[in-house]
Scaffold this motif. Structure first.
Motif, PDB file in Angstrom:
ATOM      1  N   VAL A  12       0.624  -1.857   0.273  1.00 45.22           N
ATOM      2  CA  VAL A  12       0.106  -0.089  -0.036  1.00 45.22           C
ATOM      3  C   VAL A  12       1.051   1.186   0.143  1.00 45.22           C
ATOM      4  O   VAL A  12       1.423   1.649   1.020  1.00 45.22           O
ATOM      5  N   PRO A  13       0.765   1.873  -1.099  1.00 52.01           N
ATOM      6  CA  PRO A  13       1.583   3.216  -0.767  1.00 52.01           C
ATOM      7  C   PRO A  13       0.618   4.203   0.042  1.00 52.01           C
ATOM      8  O   PRO A  13      -0.049   4.184   0.203  1.00 52.01           O
ATOM      9  N   TYR A  14       1.849   5.844   0.904  1.00 49.48           N
ATOM     10  CA  TYR A  14       1.378   5.750   1.871  1.00 49.48           C
ATOM     11  C   TYR A  14       1.755   7.554   0.960  1.00 49.48           C
ATOM     12  O   TYR A  14       2.899   7.854   1.304  1.00 49.48           O
ATOM     13  N   SER A  15      -0.202   7.967   1.192  1.00 48.81           N
ATOM     14  CA  SER A  15       0.520   9.667   1.016  1.00 48.81           C
ATOM     15  C   SER A  15       0.111  10.582   1.757  1.00 48.81           C
ATOM     16  O   SER A  15       0.382  11.461   1.126  1.00 48.81           O
ATOM     17  N   GLY A  16       0.100  10.489   3.191  1.00 40.47           N
ATOM     18  CA  GLY A  16       0.492  11.279   4.232  1.00 40.47           C
ATOM     19  C   GLY A  16      -0.828  11.489   5.048  1.00 40.47           C
ATOM     20  O   GLY A  16      -1.075  12.213   5.238  1.00 40.47           O
ATOM     21  N   ASP A  17      -2.084  10.598   4.184  1.00 35.64           N
ATOM     22  CA  ASP A  17      -3.210  10.847   4.473  1.00 35.64           C
ATOM     23  C   ASP A  17      -3.303   8.916   5.417  1.00 35.64           C
ATOM     24  O   ASP A  17      -3.241   8.245   5.032  1.00 35.64           O
ATOM     25  N   PRO A  18      -4.301   9.199   6.320  1.00 34.10           N
ATOM     26  CA  PRO A  18      -4.426   7.604   6.648  1.00 34.10           C
ATOM     27  C   PRO A  18      -5.079   6.731   5.396  1.00 34.10           C
ATOM     28  O   PRO A  18      -6.137   6.568   5.082  1.00 34.10           O
ATOM     29  N   VAL A  19      -4.596   5.159   5.690  1.00 35.80           N
ATOM     30  CA  VAL A  19      -5.381   4.159   5.273  1.00 35.80           C
ATOM     31  C   VAL A  19      -6.329   3.511   5.598  1.00 35.80           C
ATOM     32  O   VAL A  19      -6.038   2.708   6.954  1.00 35.80           O
ATOM     33  N   ASP A  20      -6.686   3.808   4.945  1.00 37.54           N
ATOM     34  CA  ASP A  20      -8.319   3.208   5.460  1.00 37.54           C
ATOM     35  C   ASP A  20      -8.347   1.666   4.951  1.00 37.54           C
ATOM     36  O   ASP A  20      -8.681   1.720   3.631  1.00 37.54           O
ATOM     37  N   PHE A  21      -9.058   1.165   5.424  1.00 40.23           N
ATOM     38  CA  PHE A  21      -9.014   0.039   4.815  1.00 40.23           C
ATOM     39  C   PHE A  21      -9.991  -1.559   5.947  1.00 40.23           C
ATOM     40  O   PHE A  21     -10.784  -1.537   6.770  1.00 40.23           O
ATOM     41  N   ASP A  27     -15.338  -4.910  13.722  1.00 42.05           N
ATOM     42  CA  ASP A  27     -14.958  -4.155  13.252  1.00 42.05           C
ATOM     43  C   ASP A  27     -15.350  -4.001  11.583  1.00 42.05           C
ATOM     44  O   ASP A  27     -14.389  -4.426  10.982  1.00 42.05           O
ATOM     45  N   GLU A  28     -15.737  -2.884  10.271  1.00 39.72           N
ATOM     46  CA  GLU A  28     -16.066  -2.865   9.801  1.00 39.72           C
ATOM     47  C   GLU A  28     -15.148  -2.327   8.473  1.00 39.72           C
ATOM     48  O   GLU A  28     -15.024  -2.925   7.661  1.00 39.72           O
ATOM     49  N   SER A  29     -14.484  -0.997   9.628  1.00 39.92           N
ATOM     50  CA  SER A  29     -13.259  -0.457   8.545  1.00 39.92           C
ATOM     51  C   SER A  29     -12.341  -0.476   9.890  1.00 39.92           C
ATOM     52  O   SER A  29     -12.774   0.299  11.309  1.00 39.92           O
ATOM     53  N   LYS A  30     -10.760  -0.235  10.043  1.00 39.58           N
ATOM     54  CA  LYS A  30     -10.173   0.244  10.274  1.00 39.58           C
ATOM     55  C   LYS A  30      -8.816   1.295   9.425  1.00 39.58           C
ATOM     56  O   LYS A  30      -9.166   2.075   8.826  1.00 39.58           O
ATOM     57  N   SER A  31      -8.049   1.392  10.297  1.00 37.01           N
ATOM     58  CA  SER A  31      -6.953   2.464   9.863  1.00 37.01           C
ATOM     59  C   SER A  31      -5.534   3.186  10.380  1.00 37.01           C
ATOM     60  O   SER A  31      -5.837   2.455  11.819  1.00 37.01           O
ATOM     61  N   TRP A  32      -4.884   3.011   9.483  1.00 35.75           N
ATOM     62  CA  TRP A  32      -3.446   3.520   9.950  1.00 35.75           C
ATOM     63  C   TRP A  32      -3.145   4.670  10.032  1.00 35.75           C
ATOM     64  O   TRP A  32      -3.385   5.022   8.573  1.00 35.75           O
ATOM     65  N   ASP A  33      -2.977   5.398  10.651  1.00 38.38           N
ATOM     66  CA  ASP A  33      -2.932   7.001  10.349  1.00 38.38           C
ATOM     67  C   ASP A  33      -0.389   7.726   9.973  1.00 38.38           C
ATOM     68  O   ASP A  33      -0.716   8.275  10.276  1.00 38.38           O
ATOM     69  N   GLY A  34      -0.350   6.087   9.932  1.00 40.13           N
ATOM     70  CA  GLY A  34       1.080   6.961   9.459  1.00 40.13           C
ATOM     71  C   GLY A  34       1.835   6.235  10.656  1.00 40.13           C
ATOM     72  O   GLY A  34       3.266   6.522  10.555  1.00 40.13           O
ATOM     73  N   ARG A  35       1.513   6.168  11.703  1.00 41.83           N
ATOM     74  CA  ARG A  35       2.643   5.861  13.290  1.00 41.83           C
ATOM     75  C   ARG A  35       3.346   4.555  13.174  1.00 41.83           C
ATOM     76  O   ARG A  35       2.771   3.630  12.867  1.00 41.83           O
ATOM     77  N   PHE A  36       4.578   4.843  12.913  1.00 40.82           N
ATOM     78  CA  PHE A  36       5.286   3.410  13.587  1.00 40.82           C
ATOM     79  C   PHE A  36       5.119   3.163  15.267  1.00 40.82           C
ATOM     80  O   PHE A  36       4.791   3.944  16.095  1.00 40.82           O
ATOM     81  N   SER A  37       5.350   1.624  15.768  1.00 37.73           N
ATOM     82  CA  SER A  37       5.237   2.049  16.742  1.00 37.73           C
ATOM     83  C   SER A  37       6.115   2.378  17.819  1.00 37.73           C
ATOM     84  O   SER A  37       5.922   2.296  19.202  1.00 37.73           O
ATOM     85  N   ASN A  38       7.823   2.873  17.435  1.00 31.47           N
ATOM     86  CA  ASN A  38       8.461   2.536  17.772  1.00 31.47           C
ATOM     87  C   ASN A  38       8.154   4.617  17.898  1.00 31.47           C
ATOM     88  O   ASN A  38       9.726   5.596  18.497  1.00 31.47           O
ATOM     89  N   GLY A  39       7.189   4.948  17.838  1.00 26.80           N
ATOM     90  CA  GLY A  39       6.926   6.927  17.615  1.00 26.80           C
ATOM     91  C   GLY A  39       7.673   7.508  16.378  1.00 26.80           C
ATOM     92  O   GLY A  39       7.120   9.169  16.307  1.00 26.80           O
ATOM     93  N   ALA A  97       6.948   7.534  12.604  1.00 30.13           N
ATOM     94  CA  ALA A  97       6.362   8.063  11.129  1.00 30.13           C
ATOM     95  C   ALA A  97       6.528   7.672   9.540  1.00 30.13           C
ATOM     96  O   ALA A  97       7.819   7.705   9.553  1.00 30.13           O
ATOM     97  N   ALA A  98       5.623   7.453   9.191  1.00 30.57           N
ATOM     98  CA  ALA A  98       5.769   6.947   7.552  1.00 30.57           C
ATOM     99  C   ALA A  98       6.276   8.580   6.736  1.00 30.57           C
ATOM    100  O   ALA A  98       5.379   9.023   7.083  1.00 30.57           O
ATOM    101  N   ALA A  99       6.869   7.675   5.366  1.00 33.56           N
ATOM    102  CA  ALA A  99       7.114   9.069   4.604  1.00 33.56           C
ATOM    103  C   ALA A  99       6.428   9.413   3.585  1.00 33.56           C
ATOM    104  O   ALA A  99       5.517   7.895   2.699  1.00 33.56           O
ATOM    105  N   SER A 100       5.684   9.819   2.652  1.00 34.61           N
ATOM    106  CA  SER A 100       5.023  10.264   2.291  1.00 34.61           C
ATOM    107  C   SER A 100       5.472   9.018   0.982  1.00 34.61           C
ATOM    108  O   SER A 100       7.010   9.966   0.746  1.00 34.61           O
TER     109      SER A 100
END
Length: 233
Positions: A117-126, A158-170, A172-175
């Protein structure tokens, strides 16, 4: 037996033609040129064959075997002309179907199944598909190097989930980076397998690839019809 040679047959056919049919036409370079060329050859062949039959020696008529061979050539030309016409009609119908299909899907909300999944800076809903016996699901996200950057326990119902780009170690994902999603399913302590998420996105274009219809989306994901689901409101 007397058989008219090609030069004589051509001369006879030309003399039988009307002045209007003797005018030369310019060759066509566009897509319909090949069909027109075959049609002209078809007409010329018919005139030559008619002229040959009309001017054959009654005391030594055209050999039946040779006549059958010429009729076979005549039939082949006719079938080729009809096939070209049919193929052109089919191509036009397919183009119309693609246009109709595109108009129905453009702008629609869909889900596309994809592990990457490409990360664009917006949350990934799935969302994801889980069998009835599944009682737990764990999401793991890895970077392009295969290193896990995020883990989370998901709720099955849950019908839908979301990932906001944050990592477990604090971090963040790069756009612009691509991340691998894997959802491990369990029934109690029994591992059932790993599934890919159904990423929620919007259709931006419809095209073909290797004869298959494919859909492009705002999330930079694309998929064929077997991977895309329309989201009902």
């Amino acid at each position: 037996m007397s058989v008219i040679n090609a030069a004589q047959a051509t001369q006879i056919a030309q003399s039988a033609q009307s002045p209007q049919s003797n005018q030369t036409t310019s060759s066509q370079q566009d897509e319909s040129g090949s069909t027109q060329f075959v049609g002209e050859e078809f007409n010329n062949f018919l005139k030559l064959l008619t002229a040959q039959l009309r001017h054959q020696d009654p005391l030594s008529p055209l050999d039946s075997t040779q006549f059958v061979e010429q009729l076979a050539s005549f039939s082949t030309l006719e079938q080729q002309v009809q096939s070209n016409t049919s193929l052109k009609s089919m191509a036009s119908m397919i183009g119309d179907l693609h246009s109709m299909f595109a108009s129905e899907w453009l702008g629609q909300s869909v889900t596309v199944e994809s592990s990457w999944v490409p990360y664009s800076g917006d949350p990934v809903d799935f969302s994801f598909d889980a069998p009835n016996e599944a009682t737990a699901a764990v999401l793991t996200i890895a970077n392009s190097f295969g290193e896990a950057v995020y883990n989370d326990r998901l709720t099955i119902n849950d019908e839908s989930k979301s990932w906001d780009g944050r990592f477990s170690n604090g971090g963040a994902a790069a756009s612009g980076e691509i991340y691998q999603f894997g959802i491990d399913l369990y029934a109690g302590d029994t591992f059932l397998g790993t599934v890919a998420p159904q990423v929620l996105t919007t259709v931006t274009d419809v095209g073909t690839e290797n004869g298959e219809l494919r859909i492009g989306t705002s999330s930079s994901l694309s998929g064929d019809l077997g991977q895309v689901r329309r989201v009902t409101e």
